[in-house]
Design a protein around this motif. Structure first.
Motif, short mmCIF file in Angstrom:
data_model
loop_
_atom_site.label_atom_id
_atom_site.label_comp_id
_atom_site.label_asym_id
_atom_site.label_seq_id
_atom_site.Cartn_x
_atom_site.Cartn_y
_atom_site.Cartn_z
N LYS A 1 -15.29 2.08 0.37
CA LYS A 1 -16.03 1.33 1.37
C LYS A 1 -16.67 0.09 0.74
N PRO A 2 -16.99 -0.91 1.56
CA PRO A 2 -17.71 -2.07 1.03
C PRO A 2 -19.01 -1.61 0.37
N GLY A 3 -19.28 -2.12 -0.79
CA GLY A 3 -20.49 -1.73 -1.50
C GLY A 3 -20.27 -0.64 -2.52
N ALA A 4 -19.10 -0.02 -2.51
CA ALA A 4 -18.80 0.98 -3.53
C ALA A 4 -18.73 0.30 -4.90
N GLY A 5 -19.14 1.01 -5.91
CA GLY A 5 -19.21 0.40 -7.23
C GLY A 5 -17.88 0.05 -7.84
N SER A 6 -16.82 0.70 -7.41
CA SER A 6 -15.49 0.48 -7.99
C SER A 6 -14.43 0.84 -6.96
N PRO A 7 -13.19 0.39 -7.18
CA PRO A 7 -12.13 0.76 -6.23
C PRO A 7 -11.81 2.25 -6.33
N HIS A 8 -11.30 2.78 -5.24
CA HIS A 8 -10.86 4.18 -5.20
C HIS A 8 -9.43 4.17 -4.65
N TYR A 9 -8.47 4.11 -5.56
CA TYR A 9 -7.08 4.02 -5.13
C TYR A 9 -6.55 5.39 -4.74
N ALA A 10 -5.74 5.40 -3.70
CA ALA A 10 -5.17 6.64 -3.21
C ALA A 10 -3.74 6.40 -2.75
N LEU A 11 -2.96 7.46 -2.78
CA LEU A 11 -1.64 7.46 -2.15
C LEU A 11 -1.81 8.05 -0.76
N ALA A 12 -1.24 7.41 0.23
CA ALA A 12 -1.34 7.89 1.61
C ALA A 12 0.04 7.89 2.24
N THR A 13 0.28 8.84 3.13
CA THR A 13 1.55 8.90 3.83
C THR A 13 1.35 8.76 5.33
N ARG A 14 2.42 8.35 5.97
CA ARG A 14 2.45 8.29 7.43
C ARG A 14 3.88 8.59 7.86
N THR A 15 4.05 9.57 8.73
CA THR A 15 5.37 9.90 9.24
C THR A 15 5.58 9.17 10.56
N VAL A 16 6.68 8.42 10.65
CA VAL A 16 6.95 7.60 11.83
C VAL A 16 8.30 7.97 12.41
N ARG A 17 8.48 7.63 13.67
CA ARG A 17 9.72 7.97 14.36
C ARG A 17 10.81 6.94 14.13
N ALA A 18 10.42 5.68 13.98
CA ALA A 18 11.42 4.62 13.85
C ALA A 18 10.83 3.44 13.11
N LEU A 19 11.72 2.61 12.56
CA LEU A 19 11.34 1.38 11.87
C LEU A 19 12.25 0.26 12.31
N PRO A 20 11.71 -0.95 12.47
CA PRO A 20 12.58 -2.09 12.80
C PRO A 20 13.55 -2.38 11.66
N GLY A 21 14.68 -2.94 11.99
CA GLY A 21 15.63 -3.34 10.97
C GLY A 21 16.58 -2.23 10.57
N LYS A 22 17.40 -2.54 9.56
CA LYS A 22 18.40 -1.60 9.09
C LYS A 22 18.14 -1.27 7.62
#
Length: 222
Positions: free
Chosen positions: A112-133
């Motif tokens: 969050k803004p004001g946190a003393g340092s970055p907090h990096y994370a891996l995040a996932t999202r499952t989606v039904r479709a994506l544009p393009g090939k």
């Protein structure tokens, strides 16, 4: 913080952006619940019993709350232009291909803004479709963060709700997507690629994100 502003194609976003689709489904669910609760309340009042009046009032209040959610939710989330403008530009890749969709893996700073340092994370999202090939494992999809808390009184240095939207959900312009991709450092792309095997672990975690150990991060991300 790294912002990336571009002209959002609203018609394209309305057709393919699953964040907007999730919001619409939430509104429809709240509206349906309001109708059912309202009907139940009306039936209880028709019965004309002391106990039914009490339950009828309770259901009527619940129905009004559901109606409020229909109106409040899109205002709370904001417009699609606002979401893209306020989110941070982050790297994401296709990490899993399923029979009816894809899992995307992203590298985000969820501090969050004001946190003393970055907090990096891996995040996932499952989606039904994506544009393009050619949406194969490893394909780069520059994205924008969607971060928030479940309540206004939340404490702590990191956001509770973590998600992201591909830039490709907001524009058809290949030049914009290429520009967004180039704005992200090779260090971030390489770190994300290295962690693709962890996609299933992240996807099946309670909140679909896993904090990274700062000791394992490249110097550039400290």
């Amino acid at each position: 913080m790294r912002r990336f502003e571009f002209p959002v194609d609203k018609l394209h976003a309305k057709a393919v952006n699953e964040t907007l689709g999730d919001l619409r489904r939430l509104q429809w669910s709240a509206a349906l619940m309001a109708v059912l609760l309202g009907a139940g309340s009306a039936w209880l009042f028709v019965l004309g019993q002391p106990w039914s009046y009490i339950l009828g009032v309770v259901l009527a209040v619940c129905a009004l709350t559901s109606l409020f959610m229909v109106v409040w939710t899109p205002r709370k989330v904001g417009s699609i232009d606002h979401l893209y403008a306020e989110g941070d530009l982050v790297p994401a890749v296709v990490s899993e291909v399923h029979p009816r969709g894809y899992t995307l893996l992203a590298l985000l700073d969820i501090a969050k803004p004001g946190a003393g340092s970055p907090h990096y994370a891996l995040a996932t999202r499952t989606v039904r479709a994506l544009p393009g090939k050619d949406n194969t494992v490893g394909k780069r999809l520059p994205s924008v963060t969607v971060l928030g808390d479940r309540t206004s009184r939340s404490e702590g240095e990191t956001w509770q709700m973590v998600s992201f939207m591909p830039v490709a959900w907001g524009t058809r312009d290949a030049k914009v997507i290429t520009q967004a991709t180039s704005r992200i450092s090779d260090t971030e792309w390489n770190l994300l690629k290295k962690n693709i095997p962890a996609s299933e672990k992240v996807r099946t975690s309670d909140r679909q994100f896993v904090l990274l150990d700062p000791a394992e991060l490249p110097d550039e991300l400290h």
